[in-house]
Design an enzyme around this catalytic site. Structure first.
Site, PDB file in Angstrom:
ATOM      1  N   ASP A  18       0.873  -1.171   0.000  1.00 19.31           N
ATOM      2  CA  ASP A  18       0.000   0.000   0.000  1.00 19.31           C
ATOM      3  C   ASP A  18       0.913   1.225   0.000  1.00 19.31           C
ATOM      4  O   ASP A  18       1.517   1.550   1.020  1.00 19.31           O
ATOM      5  CB  ASP A  18      -0.893  -0.017   1.245  1.00 19.31           C
ATOM      6  CG  ASP A  18      -1.831   1.188   1.289  1.00 19.31           C
ATOM      7  OD1 ASP A  18      -1.672   2.108   0.456  1.00 19.31           O
ATOM      8  OD2 ASP A  18      -2.711   1.208   2.166  1.00 19.31           O
ATOM      9  N   TYR A  26      -8.415  15.752  -7.306  1.00 15.44           N
ATOM     10  CA  TYR A  26      -7.560  14.903  -8.160  1.00 15.44           C
ATOM     11  C   TYR A  26      -6.600  15.794  -8.956  1.00 15.44           C
ATOM     12  O   TYR A  26      -5.397  15.534  -9.005  1.00 15.44           O
ATOM     13  CB  TYR A  26      -8.426  14.069  -9.103  1.00 15.44           C
ATOM     14  CG  TYR A  26      -7.615  13.200 -10.043  1.00 15.44           C
ATOM     15  CD1 TYR A  26      -6.935  12.073  -9.579  1.00 15.44           C
ATOM     16  CD2 TYR A  26      -7.499  13.524 -11.403  1.00 15.44           C
ATOM     17  CE1 TYR A  26      -6.180  11.287 -10.450  1.00 15.44           C
ATOM     18  CE2 TYR A  26      -6.754  12.735 -12.265  1.00 15.44           C
ATOM     19  CZ  TYR A  26      -6.089  11.618 -11.781  1.00 15.44           C
ATOM     20  OH  TYR A  26      -5.334  10.845 -12.632  1.00 15.44           O
ATOM     21  N   LYS A  78      -2.401  15.864  -8.764  1.00 13.42           N
ATOM     22  CA  LYS A  78      -1.504  15.634  -9.902  1.00 13.42           C
ATOM     23  C   LYS A  78      -0.626  16.861 -10.171  1.00 13.42           C
ATOM     24  O   LYS A  78       0.523  16.720 -10.610  1.00 13.42           O
ATOM     25  CB  LYS A  78      -2.310  15.235 -11.136  1.00 13.42           C
ATOM     26  CG  LYS A  78      -2.964  13.861 -10.988  1.00 13.42           C
ATOM     27  CD  LYS A  78      -1.930  12.776 -10.713  1.00 13.42           C
ATOM     28  CE  LYS A  78      -2.501  11.378 -10.678  1.00 13.42           C
ATOM     29  NZ  LYS A  78      -1.490  10.326 -10.524  1.00 13.42           N
TER      30      LYS A  78
HETATM   31  N1  LIG Z   1      -6.892   6.260 -16.564  1.00 19.64           N
HETATM   32  C1  LIG Z   1      -6.825   7.557 -16.755  1.00 19.64           C
HETATM   33  O1  LIG Z   1      -7.718   8.124 -17.363  1.00 19.64           O
HETATM   34  C2  LIG Z   1      -5.633   8.332 -16.274  1.00 19.64           C
HETATM   35  C3  LIG Z   1      -5.359   9.587 -16.859  1.00 19.64           C
HETATM   36  C4  LIG Z   1      -4.251  10.311 -16.420  1.00 19.64           C
HETATM   37  C5  LIG Z   1      -3.452   9.808 -15.409  1.00 19.64           C
HETATM   38  N2  LIG Z   1      -3.743   8.594 -14.845  1.00 19.64           N
HETATM   39  C6  LIG Z   1      -2.865   8.130 -13.770  1.00 19.64           C
HETATM   40  O2  LIG Z   1      -2.246   6.937 -14.200  1.00 19.64           O
HETATM   41  C7  LIG Z   1      -1.979   6.098 -13.070  1.00 19.64           C
HETATM   42  C8  LIG Z   1      -2.531   4.714 -13.340  1.00 19.64           C
HETATM   43  O3  LIG Z   1      -3.914   4.837 -13.584  1.00 19.64           O
HETATM   44  P1  LIG Z   1      -4.765   3.686 -14.283  1.00 19.64           P
HETATM   45  O4  LIG Z   1      -5.774   4.349 -15.113  1.00 19.64           O
HETATM   46  O5  LIG Z   1      -3.846   2.685 -14.871  1.00 19.64           O
HETATM   47  O6  LIG Z   1      -5.521   3.122 -12.984  1.00 19.64           O
HETATM   48  P2  LIG Z   1      -6.018   1.644 -12.613  1.00 19.64           P
HETATM   49  O7  LIG Z   1      -7.101   1.862 -11.621  1.00 19.64           O
HETATM   50  O8  LIG Z   1      -6.290   0.850 -13.831  1.00 19.64           O
HETATM   51  O9  LIG Z   1      -4.722   1.027 -11.906  1.00 19.64           O
HETATM   52  C9  LIG Z   1      -4.219   1.576 -10.716  1.00 19.64           C
HETATM   53  C10 LIG Z   1      -3.541   0.472  -9.947  1.00 19.64           C
HETATM   54  O10 LIG Z   1      -3.023   1.078  -8.739  1.00 19.64           O
HETATM   55  C11 LIG Z   1      -3.319   0.200  -7.666  1.00 19.64           C
HETATM   56  N3  LIG Z   1      -3.402   0.972  -6.418  1.00 19.64           N
HETATM   57  C12 LIG Z   1      -4.394   1.791  -6.016  1.00 19.64           C
HETATM   58  N4  LIG Z   1      -4.139   2.263  -4.793  1.00 19.64           N
HETATM   59  C13 LIG Z   1      -2.961   1.723  -4.418  1.00 19.64           C
HETATM   60  C14 LIG Z   1      -2.181   1.813  -3.253  1.00 19.64           C
HETATM   61  N5  LIG Z   1      -2.578   2.541  -2.195  1.00 19.64           N
HETATM   62  N6  LIG Z   1      -1.013   1.133  -3.196  1.00 19.64           N
HETATM   63  C15 LIG Z   1      -0.599   0.368  -4.254  1.00 19.64           C
HETATM   64  N7  LIG Z   1      -1.309   0.229  -5.366  1.00 19.64           N
HETATM   65  C16 LIG Z   1      -2.480   0.904  -5.457  1.00 19.64           C
HETATM   66  C17 LIG Z   1      -4.653  -0.438  -8.011  1.00 19.64           C
HETATM   67  O11 LIG Z   1      -4.845  -1.656  -7.297  1.00 19.64           O
HETATM   68  C18 LIG Z   1      -4.503  -0.644  -9.514  1.00 19.64           C
HETATM   69  O12 LIG Z   1      -3.970  -1.905  -9.819  1.00 19.64           O
HETATM   70  C19 LIG Z   1      -2.612   6.791 -11.861  1.00 19.64           C
HETATM   71  O13 LIG Z   1      -1.628   7.515 -11.151  1.00 19.64           O
HETATM   72  C20 LIG Z   1      -3.604   7.744 -12.514  1.00 19.64           C
HETATM   73  O14 LIG Z   1      -3.880   8.850 -11.692  1.00 19.64           O
HETATM   74  C21 LIG Z   1      -4.810   7.840 -15.261  1.00 19.64           C
END
Ligand SMILES: NC(=O)c1ccc[n+]([C@@H]2O[C@H](COP(=O)([O-])OP(=O)(O)OC[C@H]3O[C@@H](n4cnc5c(N)ncnc54)[C@H](O)[C@@H]3O)[C@@H](O)[C@H]2O)c1
Length: 252
Positions: free
Chosen positions: A62, A155, A159
Protein backbone atom coordinates in the site's frame (compact mmCIF):
# COMPACT_ATOMS: atom_id res chain seq x y z
CA UNK A 1 16.75 -4.44 -25.53
CA UNK A 2 16.93 -0.87 -24.30
CA UNK A 3 16.60 -1.86 -20.64
CA UNK A 4 18.88 -4.85 -20.32
CA UNK A 5 20.80 -4.75 -17.00
CA UNK A 6 17.92 -2.66 -15.57
CA UNK A 7 15.93 -3.51 -12.45
CA UNK A 8 12.64 -1.60 -12.41
CA UNK A 9 10.05 -1.20 -9.67
CA UNK A 10 6.60 -0.23 -10.94
CA UNK A 11 3.73 0.61 -8.59
CA UNK A 12 0.12 0.03 -9.54
CA UNK A 13 1.41 -2.60 -11.97
CA UNK A 14 -1.62 -4.85 -11.55
CA UNK A 15 -3.78 -2.80 -13.91
CA UNK A 16 -3.97 -0.12 -16.59
CA UNK A 17 -0.93 2.02 -17.31
CA UNK A 18 1.23 0.25 -14.70
CA UNK A 19 0.65 -3.19 -16.25
CA UNK A 20 1.42 -1.77 -19.72
CA UNK A 21 4.67 -0.21 -18.43
CA UNK A 22 5.69 -3.48 -16.76
CA UNK A 23 5.03 -5.40 -19.99
CA UNK A 24 6.98 -2.92 -22.15
CA UNK A 25 9.92 -2.72 -19.74
CA UNK A 26 10.14 -6.52 -19.45
CA UNK A 27 10.00 -6.89 -23.24
CA UNK A 28 12.99 -4.55 -23.39
CA UNK A 29 15.04 -6.75 -21.08
CA UNK A 30 14.33 -5.21 -17.66
CA UNK A 31 13.83 -7.25 -14.51
CA UNK A 32 10.50 -6.00 -13.26
CA UNK A 33 8.91 -5.83 -9.79
CA UNK A 34 5.15 -5.46 -10.10
CA UNK A 35 3.92 -3.65 -7.00
CA UNK A 36 0.23 -3.32 -6.18
CA UNK A 37 -2.24 -3.06 -3.33
CA UNK A 38 -4.03 -5.99 -4.96
CA UNK A 39 -1.51 -8.85 -4.84
CA UNK A 40 -3.47 -11.21 -7.16
CA UNK A 41 -3.53 -8.51 -9.86
CA UNK A 42 0.23 -7.93 -9.56
CA UNK A 43 0.84 -11.70 -9.55
CA UNK A 44 -1.23 -12.13 -12.71
CA UNK A 45 0.91 -9.57 -14.55
CA UNK A 46 4.16 -11.01 -13.20
CA UNK A 47 3.13 -14.56 -14.15
CA UNK A 48 2.23 -13.45 -17.66
CA UNK A 49 5.70 -11.90 -17.99
CA UNK A 50 7.40 -15.01 -16.57
CA UNK A 51 5.49 -17.16 -19.05
CA UNK A 52 6.95 -14.99 -21.82
CA UNK A 53 10.45 -15.72 -20.46
CA UNK A 54 10.89 -12.42 -18.63
CA UNK A 55 12.25 -11.88 -15.12
CA UNK A 56 9.37 -10.58 -13.01
CA UNK A 57 8.09 -10.72 -9.45
CA UNK A 58 5.04 -9.43 -7.63
CA UNK A 59 5.02 -7.66 -4.27
CA UNK A 60 2.00 -6.45 -2.30
CA UNK A 61 2.24 -2.87 -1.03
CA UNK A 62 0.00 0.00 0.00
CA UNK A 63 1.98 2.99 -1.27
CA UNK A 64 -0.04 5.29 0.99
CA UNK A 65 1.54 3.70 4.10
CA UNK A 66 5.15 4.22 5.08
CA UNK A 67 5.41 0.85 6.88
CA UNK A 68 4.07 -0.98 3.84
CA UNK A 69 6.50 0.81 1.49
CA UNK A 70 9.33 -0.04 3.88
CA UNK A 71 8.36 -3.73 3.90
CA UNK A 72 8.13 -3.74 0.09
CA UNK A 73 11.56 -2.14 -0.37
CA UNK A 74 13.07 -4.61 2.13
CA UNK A 75 11.69 -7.46 0.03
CA UNK A 76 13.18 -5.90 -3.13
CA UNK A 77 16.50 -5.36 -1.35
CA UNK A 78 16.60 -9.05 -0.38
CA UNK A 79 15.81 -10.20 -3.90
CA UNK A 80 17.87 -7.73 -5.91
CA UNK A 81 20.03 -5.65 -3.57
CA UNK A 82 18.96 -2.45 -5.32
CA UNK A 83 17.31 -1.07 -8.43
CA UNK A 84 17.76 1.81 -10.84
CA UNK A 85 14.27 2.63 -12.15
CA UNK A 86 11.22 3.51 -10.08
CA UNK A 87 7.86 4.25 -11.68
CA UNK A 88 5.45 5.85 -9.22
CA UNK A 89 2.28 4.99 -11.09
CA UNK A 90 -0.20 3.77 -8.43
CA UNK A 91 -2.96 6.31 -8.07
CA UNK A 92 -6.63 6.82 -7.36
CA UNK A 93 -9.13 9.30 -8.71
CA UNK A 94 -12.08 11.06 -7.12
CA UNK A 95 -15.74 10.83 -7.99
CA UNK A 96 -16.67 13.95 -10.00
CA UNK A 97 -18.18 16.45 -7.57
CA UNK A 98 -18.75 20.17 -7.26
CA UNK A 99 -16.51 22.11 -4.91
CA UNK A 100 -17.27 21.41 -1.28
CA UNK A 101 -19.10 18.16 -2.06
CA UNK A 102 -16.18 15.72 -1.84
CA UNK A 103 -16.05 13.93 1.53
CA UNK A 104 -12.96 14.86 3.52
CA UNK A 105 -12.01 11.20 3.93
CA UNK A 106 -11.94 10.82 0.13
CA UNK A 107 -9.58 13.82 -0.18
CA UNK A 108 -7.31 12.43 2.56
CA UNK A 109 -7.12 9.04 0.82
CA UNK A 110 -6.51 10.64 -2.58
CA UNK A 111 -3.63 12.75 -1.26
CA UNK A 112 -2.16 9.81 0.68
CA UNK A 113 -2.07 7.56 -2.40
CA UNK A 114 -1.22 10.10 -5.10
CA UNK A 115 1.09 12.45 -3.20
CA UNK A 116 2.33 11.22 0.18
CA UNK A 117 3.39 7.97 -1.47
CA UNK A 118 6.16 9.94 -3.19
CA UNK A 119 7.51 10.88 0.23
CA UNK A 120 7.41 7.26 1.44
CA UNK A 121 9.26 6.19 -1.71
CA UNK A 122 11.85 8.92 -1.20
CA UNK A 123 12.47 7.64 2.32
CA UNK A 124 12.57 3.91 1.59
CA UNK A 125 13.35 3.47 -2.12
CA UNK A 126 15.95 6.15 -2.80
CA UNK A 127 18.63 4.51 -0.60
CA UNK A 128 18.37 1.37 -2.78
CA UNK A 129 18.51 3.44 -5.97
CA UNK A 130 21.62 5.28 -4.78
CA UNK A 131 23.41 1.91 -4.98
CA UNK A 132 22.53 1.56 -8.69
CA UNK A 133 23.28 4.88 -10.33
CA UNK A 134 22.64 6.28 -12.88
CA UNK A 135 19.05 5.93 -11.77
CA UNK A 136 15.73 7.50 -12.59
CA UNK A 137 12.29 8.07 -11.15
CA UNK A 138 9.22 8.44 -13.34
CA UNK A 139 6.09 9.85 -11.72
CA UNK A 140 2.76 9.34 -13.46
CA UNK A 141 0.93 12.64 -13.12
CA UNK A 142 -1.99 13.62 -15.38
CA UNK A 143 -2.78 16.24 -17.97
CA UNK A 144 -5.37 17.45 -15.45
CA UNK A 145 -2.47 18.64 -13.29
CA UNK A 146 -1.61 21.06 -16.11
CA UNK A 147 -5.08 21.73 -17.53
CA UNK A 148 -7.74 21.08 -14.88
CA UNK A 149 -11.32 20.03 -15.58
CA UNK A 150 -14.23 21.17 -13.40
CA UNK A 151 -15.57 18.73 -10.85
CA UNK A 152 -12.19 17.05 -10.28
CA UNK A 153 -10.49 19.69 -8.13
CA UNK A 154 -8.77 17.44 -5.59
CA UNK A 155 -7.56 14.90 -8.16
CA UNK A 156 -6.29 17.78 -10.35
CA UNK A 157 -4.54 19.29 -7.34
CA UNK A 158 -2.93 15.98 -6.38
CA UNK A 159 -1.50 15.63 -9.90
CA UNK A 160 -0.31 19.28 -9.98
CA UNK A 161 1.48 18.46 -6.72
CA UNK A 162 3.04 15.36 -8.32
CA UNK A 163 4.44 17.65 -11.05
CA UNK A 164 5.80 20.07 -8.46
CA UNK A 165 7.40 17.27 -6.45
CA UNK A 166 8.91 15.89 -9.67
CA UNK A 167 10.58 19.22 -10.43
CA UNK A 168 11.83 19.67 -6.86
CA UNK A 169 13.17 16.12 -6.73
CA UNK A 170 14.88 16.58 -10.11
CA UNK A 171 16.65 19.71 -8.90
CA UNK A 172 17.72 18.06 -5.64
CA UNK A 173 18.81 14.71 -7.03
CA UNK A 174 20.52 15.77 -10.28
CA UNK A 175 23.92 16.27 -8.60
CA UNK A 176 23.65 12.66 -7.38
CA UNK A 177 23.01 11.28 -10.88
CA UNK A 178 19.34 10.48 -10.32
CA UNK A 179 16.92 11.83 -12.96
CA UNK A 180 13.29 12.53 -12.10
CA UNK A 181 10.59 13.12 -14.72
CA UNK A 182 6.82 13.02 -14.94
CA UNK A 183 4.38 11.81 -17.58
CA UNK A 184 1.05 13.60 -17.93
CA UNK A 185 -1.37 11.27 -19.73
CA UNK A 186 -4.90 12.05 -20.72
CA UNK A 187 -7.78 9.69 -19.98
CA UNK A 188 -7.61 5.99 -20.82
CA UNK A 189 -10.29 3.35 -20.64
CA UNK A 190 -8.85 1.70 -17.50
CA UNK A 191 -10.70 0.62 -14.33
CA UNK A 192 -9.92 4.10 -12.97
CA UNK A 193 -12.19 5.72 -15.55
CA UNK A 194 -14.96 3.27 -14.63
CA UNK A 195 -14.50 4.14 -10.94
CA UNK A 196 -14.66 7.85 -11.77
CA UNK A 197 -17.75 7.91 -13.93
CA UNK A 198 -19.63 4.86 -12.58
CA UNK A 199 -22.84 4.20 -14.49
CA UNK A 200 -22.30 7.42 -16.52
CA UNK A 201 -19.13 6.00 -18.11
CA UNK A 202 -20.08 6.48 -21.78
CA UNK A 203 -21.24 10.05 -21.16
CA UNK A 204 -17.91 10.78 -19.40
CA UNK A 205 -15.88 9.20 -22.21
CA UNK A 206 -17.74 11.22 -24.85
CA UNK A 207 -17.09 14.44 -22.92
CA UNK A 208 -13.36 13.65 -22.62
CA UNK A 209 -13.06 12.55 -26.27
CA UNK A 210 -14.43 15.89 -27.44
CA UNK A 211 -11.39 17.60 -25.91
CA UNK A 212 -8.70 15.39 -27.50
CA UNK A 213 -7.65 16.66 -30.95
CA UNK A 214 -6.16 13.30 -32.05
CA UNK A 215 -9.62 11.82 -31.56
CA UNK A 216 -9.09 8.85 -29.26
CA UNK A 217 -8.44 8.05 -25.63
CA UNK A 218 -4.93 7.36 -24.37
CA UNK A 219 -3.80 3.74 -24.27
CA UNK A 220 -1.42 1.89 -21.96
CA UNK A 221 1.01 1.50 -24.86
CA UNK A 222 1.21 5.29 -25.30
CA UNK A 223 2.26 5.82 -21.69
CA UNK A 224 4.54 2.75 -21.72
CA UNK A 225 6.41 4.13 -24.76
CA UNK A 226 6.95 7.46 -23.00
CA UNK A 227 8.12 5.69 -19.83
CA UNK A 228 10.50 3.53 -21.87
CA UNK A 229 12.08 6.63 -23.40
CA UNK A 230 12.48 8.33 -20.01
CA UNK A 231 13.92 5.18 -18.40
CA UNK A 232 16.36 4.51 -21.24
CA UNK A 233 19.81 5.92 -21.93
CA UNK A 234 18.21 7.98 -24.73
CA UNK A 235 16.98 10.30 -21.96
CA UNK A 236 20.24 10.46 -20.02
CA UNK A 237 20.29 14.30 -20.28
CA UNK A 238 16.58 14.73 -19.51
CA UNK A 239 15.43 15.58 -16.01
CA UNK A 240 12.68 17.67 -14.43
CA UNK A 241 10.33 17.50 -17.42
CA UNK A 242 6.62 16.80 -17.63
CA UNK A 243 5.90 14.84 -20.79
CA UNK A 244 2.27 15.15 -21.89
CA UNK A 245 0.86 12.03 -23.57
CA UNK A 246 -2.47 13.61 -24.31
CA UNK A 247 -3.37 13.51 -28.01
CA UNK A 248 -3.05 17.30 -28.10
CA UNK A 249 -5.41 18.02 -25.20
CA UNK A 250 -3.11 20.82 -23.99
CA UNK A 251 -3.34 22.70 -27.29
CA UNK A 252 -7.07 22.26 -27.82
N1 LIG B 1 -6.89 6.26 -16.56
C1 LIG B 1 -6.83 7.56 -16.75
O1 LIG B 1 -7.72 8.12 -17.36
C2 LIG B 1 -5.63 8.33 -16.27
C3 LIG B 1 -5.36 9.59 -16.86
C4 LIG B 1 -4.25 10.31 -16.42
C5 LIG B 1 -3.45 9.81 -15.41
N2 LIG B 1 -3.74 8.59 -14.84
C6 LIG B 1 -2.86 8.13 -13.77
O2 LIG B 1 -2.25 6.94 -14.20
C7 LIG B 1 -1.98 6.10 -13.07
C8 LIG B 1 -2.53 4.71 -13.34
O3 LIG B 1 -3.91 4.84 -13.58
P1 LIG B 1 -4.77 3.69 -14.28
O4 LIG B 1 -5.77 4.35 -15.11
O5 LIG B 1 -3.85 2.68 -14.87
O6 LIG B 1 -5.52 3.12 -12.98
P2 LIG B 1 -6.02 1.64 -12.61
O7 LIG B 1 -7.10 1.86 -11.62
O8 LIG B 1 -6.29 0.85 -13.83
O9 LIG B 1 -4.72 1.03 -11.91
C9 LIG B 1 -4.22 1.58 -10.72
C10 LIG B 1 -3.54 0.47 -9.95
O10 LIG B 1 -3.02 1.08 -8.74
C11 LIG B 1 -3.32 0.20 -7.67
N3 LIG B 1 -3.40 0.97 -6.42
C12 LIG B 1 -4.39 1.79 -6.02
N4 LIG B 1 -4.14 2.26 -4.79
C13 LIG B 1 -2.96 1.72 -4.42
C14 LIG B 1 -2.18 1.81 -3.25
N5 LIG B 1 -2.58 2.54 -2.20
N6 LIG B 1 -1.01 1.13 -3.20
C15 LIG B 1 -0.60 0.37 -4.25
N7 LIG B 1 -1.31 0.23 -5.37
C16 LIG B 1 -2.48 0.90 -5.46
C17 LIG B 1 -4.65 -0.44 -8.01
O11 LIG B 1 -4.84 -1.66 -7.30
C18 LIG B 1 -4.50 -0.64 -9.51
O12 LIG B 1 -3.97 -1.90 -9.82
C19 LIG B 1 -2.61 6.79 -11.86
O13 LIG B 1 -1.63 7.52 -11.15
C20 LIG B 1 -3.60 7.74 -12.51
O14 LIG B 1 -3.88 8.85 -11.69
C21 LIG B 1 -4.81 7.84 -15.26
Amino acid sequence: MRLSQTRAVITGAGSGYGAAIAQRFAAQGARVACIDLQLPAAQAVAQQLQAAGCDAMAVQCDVARSDSVQAMTEQIAQAWGGFSVLVNNAGVSQRPARLGKTPEAEIDHLLAVNLKSLHHMAVHALPLMRQCKPACVINIASVTGLRPRPGMTWYNASKAAVISVTQSMAAELAPEGIRVNAIAPTAAHTPMLQAMFGDRLQEGIDRVLATIPLGRLCQGADVAAAALYLASADAEFVTGIVLPVDGGRLVA
